[in-house]
Design an enzyme around this catalytic site. Structure first.
Site, PDB file in Angstrom:
ATOM      1  N   TYR A   1       0.832  -1.204   0.000  1.00  0.00           N
ATOM      2  CA  TYR A   1       0.000   0.000   0.000  1.00  0.00           C
ATOM      3  C   TYR A   1       0.870   1.259   0.000  1.00  0.00           C
ATOM      4  O   TYR A   1       1.879   1.339   0.682  1.00  0.00           O
ATOM      5  CB  TYR A   1      -0.942   0.028   1.197  1.00  0.00           C
TER       6      TYR A   1
ATOM      7  N   PRO B   1     -16.736  -3.321   1.015  1.00  0.00           N
ATOM      8  CA  PRO B   1     -18.124  -3.587   1.439  1.00  0.00           C
ATOM      9  C   PRO B   1     -19.154  -2.708   0.738  1.00  0.00           C
ATOM     10  O   PRO B   1     -20.332  -3.070   0.677  1.00  0.00           O
ATOM     11  CB  PRO B   1     -18.093  -3.316   2.942  1.00  0.00           C
TER      12      PRO B   1
ATOM     13  N   LEU C   1     -20.466   1.890  -4.992  1.00  0.00           N
ATOM     14  CA  LEU C   1     -21.722   1.598  -5.679  1.00  0.00           C
ATOM     15  C   LEU C   1     -22.896   1.526  -4.704  1.00  0.00           C
ATOM     16  O   LEU C   1     -24.026   1.892  -5.054  1.00  0.00           O
ATOM     17  CB  LEU C   1     -21.588   0.262  -6.425  1.00  0.00           C
ATOM     18  N   LEU C   2     -22.621   1.057  -3.471  1.00  0.00           N
ATOM     19  CA  LEU C   2     -23.689   0.859  -2.485  1.00  0.00           C
ATOM     20  C   LEU C   2     -23.763   1.991  -1.473  1.00  0.00           C
ATOM     21  O   LEU C   2     -24.446   1.869  -0.455  1.00  0.00           O
ATOM     22  CB  LEU C   2     -23.462  -0.476  -1.751  1.00  0.00           C
ATOM     23  N   GLY C   3     -23.091   3.088  -1.765  1.00  0.00           N
ATOM     24  CA  GLY C   3     -23.056   4.201  -0.823  1.00  0.00           C
ATOM     25  C   GLY C   3     -23.969   5.351  -1.183  1.00  0.00           C
ATOM     26  O   GLY C   3     -23.741   6.486  -0.755  1.00  0.00           O
TER      27      GLY C   3
END
Length: 330
Positions: A53, A217, A222-224
């Site tokens: 990272y 998650p 996309l799911l936020g």
């Protein structure tokens, strides 16, 4: 904050895992330190990183930022269950990859763990994870290297990341034959919109006593609540989310998801996290906040109770594959 055991171990970890991948590339050192302080204040004790990272010419930078945070004292290191990963090539950026500077040979593992310990400014890593499978190194060799590090006190547990179900089984059966403890966790792509892990990875993890640590998650945002944010002039979709929204069927799913939660007065991102916390075998999803507000939203998800009716509606919008082998055989 709520806590649970990490798989079959006696180790207690928070139901949220602090992901640090943004530290360095997107979040500067001072803000990264502030986010880690806020995470501790919220009761999050499980921090995840990887040796690579920072990426590119800055590989290792994220571990360095965590290390300077530990060096500030205040029992920061003692309060954290620290997880990092090994696999990626850590040769100088732009240089040809040098042999044995990546993957999971005993030599590579030894070099990688020593380098991570220096960057992290600590004498041990609590959970050392294999970032990918290594098709060229037998598990007998991998476990020999890990057992040496455990005896030296440099790592406590070993985990996997992005392993298919059969590799989880292979790894732990080899460890069992050698008298070792084996993998205790699997970090995998798993969320409402991407549920393939339910077919083989999650069942294998549960059978072998591994805690499941879902990454992405919110499926890259996309799911936020991405569509509502875009309509309001907010941040546009990027990466995985943008590619997914180019598919009209996926876009319709996401719209149905946001409409459903708008009807219930709930925040999409919080529901996506809360849903994962209801899934069998899940220890805690990895959240990678860039701001204190994003962290606070993630923490609220831990106490969010989803009704059976809502969970059923979520399954209708994002149906899972169903149990295997029926899902692919019949």
């Amino acid at each position: 904050m709520k806590y649970t055991q990490l798989g079959r171990t006696g180790l207690k970890v928070s139901r949220l895992t602090l992901g640090t991948m943004n530290f360095g590339p997107q979040t500067n050192e001072a803000d990264s330190h502030a986010i880690m302080d806020a995470a501790l204040d919220a009761g999050i004790n499980f921090f995840d990183t990887a040796n690579v990272y920072g990426w590119g010419a800055n590989k290792g930078r994220t571990e360095e930022i965590i290390g300077t945070w530990f060096a500030r004292g205040g029992e920061r290191r003692d309060k954290v269950v620290l997880a990092t990963k090994v696999y990626a090539n850590m040769s100088a950026d732009g240089a040809p990859p040098w042999p044995n500077h990546d993957r999971l040979s005993a030599l590579s593992i030894r070099r990688a763990v020593e380098a991570s310990l220096r960057r992290l400014q600590t004498d041990h890593i609590d959970l050392y994870q294999f970032h990918h499978i290594d098709r060229n190194t037998p598990f007998e060799e991998i476990w020999q290297a890990i057992d040496v590090l455990v005896r030296q006190g440099k790592i406590l547990y070993a985990g996997s990341s992005n392993f298919p179900g059969y590799k989880i089984a292979q790894a732990n059966e080899t460890a069992r034959r050698l008298g070792g403890y084996g993998l205790v966790s699997e970090q995998c792509l798993y969320n409402l919109a991407e549920r393939r892990a339910e077919m083989e990875v999650v069942p294998a993890a549960r059978d072998y006593g591994l805690g499941v640590i879902p990454w992405s998650p919110l499926h890259g945002g996309l799911l936020g609540g991405i569509l509502k944010k875009q309509a309001g002039g907010g941040r546009s979709a990027e990466g995985r989310a943008a590619a997914a929204l180019a598919d009209s069927a996926v876009r319709a799913q996401v719209q149905a998801y946001e409409d459903l939660l708008d009807k219930h007065g709930l925040e999409p991102g919080e529901v996506a996290l809360a849903w994962l916390l209801t899934r069998p075998g899940v220890t805690g999803p990895i959240v990678g906040p860039r701001t204190a507000g994003q962290l606070a939203s993630a923490v609220r998800a831990v106490d969010l109770e989803l009704s059976d009716e809502l969970r059923g509606s979520l399954d209708e919008v994002f149906p899972g594959p169903g149990p295997s082998p029926e899902a692919f055989a019949w």
